[in-house]
Design a protein around this motif. Structure first.
Motif, PDB file in Angstrom:
ATOM      1  N   PRO A 177       0.806  -1.227   0.000  1.00  0.00           N
ATOM      2  CA  PRO A 177       0.000   0.000   0.000  1.00  0.00           C
ATOM      3  C   PRO A 177       0.838   1.276   0.000  1.00  0.00           C
ATOM      4  O   PRO A 177       0.500   2.245  -0.697  1.00  0.00           O
ATOM      5  N   ASN A 181       0.978   4.066  -3.022  1.00  0.00           N
ATOM      6  CA  ASN A 181       0.664   5.469  -2.752  1.00  0.00           C
ATOM      7  C   ASN A 181       1.798   6.378  -3.221  1.00  0.00           C
ATOM      8  O   ASN A 181       1.568   7.433  -3.827  1.00  0.00           O
ATOM      9  N   LYS A 204      -6.602   5.530  -0.499  1.00  0.00           N
ATOM     10  CA  LYS A 204      -6.175   4.158  -0.189  1.00  0.00           C
ATOM     11  C   LYS A 204      -7.169   3.156  -0.750  1.00  0.00           C
ATOM     12  O   LYS A 204      -6.787   2.117  -1.291  1.00  0.00           O
ATOM     13  N   SER A 208      -6.578   0.300  -3.693  1.00  0.00           N
ATOM     14  CA  SER A 208      -6.939  -1.089  -3.410  1.00  0.00           C
ATOM     15  C   SER A 208      -7.855  -1.644  -4.500  1.00  0.00           C
ATOM     16  O   SER A 208      -7.670  -2.781  -4.961  1.00  0.00           O
TER      17      SER A 208
END
Length: 502
Positions: A177, A181, A204, A208
């Motif tokens: 993650p 980002n 986020k 995903s």
């Protein structure tokens, strides 16, 4: 309707269906183009899809299956999937040669276009694609992408990433993650005019969803290139489409916000420049003047394509790189020693150091070669009948580059399944790239974000190696180097520990 009439009606319907099936079978056998490359036999109508699905269920990925076919039929072979002829290219020479032909540079109809209700630069063909690609490259360069000056922006994001990693204080965490980002923020700063904090829940969630769809596209991206397959009874495509709707909604909201605040004298990012072109083309259309292909129809899709190109593949490559460093600690120490020797401990690496960071560059290349993030690339389509290596590639055929086969060709790469960065070092210890390393594909349709990705990989990787040591968490299972199926080859999710270096 009386019983005899029902019987006659049933017999008529059955006769029609039998005749239809017979016609399809005859068309399959006798309507096939002549002089196709050799290839495996397939069932009438469905072709080889059943054999491919069976292999996937046994755990064999399409790129490995195609390597087996290539060993039997040669580096260029064909198979049928439903009513489509698919030509698979399994070595560097055939891939490079095929993608030099302008008539083999179209795209097939792809699921991406359906999900975003827009044909972006990566999905367009012919004149629209040429204009869109030229426009995208020009605008990205105007905002510094690919130039040395853009190093500062990537460096700032790399420092933000290191701060986030440091916050775990050596405790295990999943790096994917954060890597997504970070890499996404670099391209977002150009196309959206902003970056997103690592604790931004909406962003986020977006990342995903995007990552999940890359997996849901199926092994080798089969649903991406053959959208009709997702309607088969044993396939569930609801989540794929729901995710696509949410990603599209996010992008259209950003575009609408730009539209509301648009100032033609103050263009801050890619979306602003595209809006200006759309308005110009709309005015030309009203005046009856010929205009270009930058319209609302290609807007959302192009923004989504750039977002994807600047996020998923680079983040996944970095994910693999950190994993390999944790699995091969001696190589990690070699990278760190080289960076310390060239850069020292009092400053962070710079792109100007790259020419001296030979082993570091070799490690990046070897990670790219060994893991090939997009094993089957992005399929091309033939705009017209074309002769390739003595074979006929019929109009409408798909051309699939098996980049995995290219990067694991034992004739080029001795011990191709071994992690050996030194294969990219010459006798003087200098990093020497090999032509057959084509993780971004080759030709005019190679990845539009290639230059940005290369710069990001060097800066992010060298920063992380300079500041941290990556280790397997204590008392945890051994880290796996096995990839997960999907459009991209990503590692099985893992946790890692980050230790600050002195």
């Amino acid at each position: 309707m009386s019983l005899p009439q029902r019987i006659v009606w049933f017999m008529d319907v059955r006769t029609v269906l039998l005749c239809l099936v017979l016609l399809l079978i005859l068309r399959w056998f006798f309507g096939r183009p002549k002089n196709l490359p050799p290839g495996p036999w397939g069932f009438p109508i469905v072709g080889s899809i059943l054999a491919i699905v069976l292999e996937i269920r046994r755990g064999v990925q399409p790129h490995n299956l195609f390597m087996k076919y290539a060993a039997k039929y040669g580096p260029v072979f064909h198979l049928k999937i439903l009513n489509k002829t698919v030509v698979v290219l399994n070595d560097y020479a055939s891939t490079k040669e095929a993608f030099q032909y302008p008539q083999l540079n179209d795209r097939p109809h792809m699921l991406f276009t359906e999900l975003f209700k827009s044909e972006g630069v990566a999905m367009a063909s012919g004149e629209p694609w040429i204009e869109l690609r030229r426009f995208c490259l020009t605008v990205l360069r105007s905002f510094g992408v690919g130039k040395t000056s853009f190093e500062e922006k990537i460096g700032e994001e790399a420092e933000a990433l290191m701060k986030e990693m440091s916050s775990f204080n050596g405790k295990p965490f999943n790096p994917k993650p954060l890597l997504s980002n970070a890499t996404s923020n670099v391209i977002c700063s150009v196309i959206f005019g902003k970056r997103y904090d690592y604790n931004n829940e909406e962003f986020k969630k977006l990342l995903s969803l995007f990552s999940e769809n890359v997996r849901l596209f199926g092994a080798g991206g089969v649903f991406l290139f053959f959208p009709a397959l997702r309607h088969l009874p044993f396939v569930s495509s609801n989540q794929l489409e729901l995710n696509g709707q949410q990603v599209r909604k996010f992008i259209t909201t950003v575009i609408d916000n730009h539209r509301a605040a648009f100032d033609s004298d103050n263009l801050n990012d890619f979306i602003d420049v595209f809006l200006k072109e759309i308005k110009s083309n709309e005015e030309k259309a009203k005046a009856g003047v010929k205009h270009g292909h930058l319209t609302e129809h290609s807007f959302v899709g192009t923004v989504a394509n750039l977002f994807a190109a600047g996020t998923e593949t680079t983040a996944t490559t970095l994910q693999w790189a950190l994993l390999y460093m944790a699995v091969y600690p001696k190589i990690q120490k070699q990278v760190q020693a080289e960076i310390d020797d060239v850069v020292g401990r009092n400053r962070l690496p710079r792109m100007a150091d790259k020419s001296q960071l030979n082993f570091t560059q070799a490690v990046i290349w070897e990670v790219q070669r060994l893991t090939i993030v997009a094993p089957l690339g992005v399929a091309h389509a033939a705009a017209s009948d074309t002769q390739l290596r003595g074979f006929t590639i019929p109009k409408g055929a798909l051309l699939v580059p098996n980049l995995w086969a290219v990067s694991h060709d034992s004739n080029v790469w001795p011990e191709p399944d071994q992690f050996k960065p030194e294969r990219f070092l010459n006798d003087q210890g200098e990093a020497a790239k090999v032509d057959e390393l084509i993780p971004f594909s080759v030709g005019r349709r190679s990845c539009i974000g290639e230059h940005l990705a290369k710069m990001e990989l060097v800066i992010f990787f060298s920063y992380l190696m300079h500041q941290f040591t990556f280790k397997k968490p204590d008392n945890s299972l051994p880290l796996s180097l096995k990839g997960r199926g999907g459009f991209t080859n990503s590692p099985v999710e893992y946790d890692i520990c980050v230790c600050k270096r002195d």
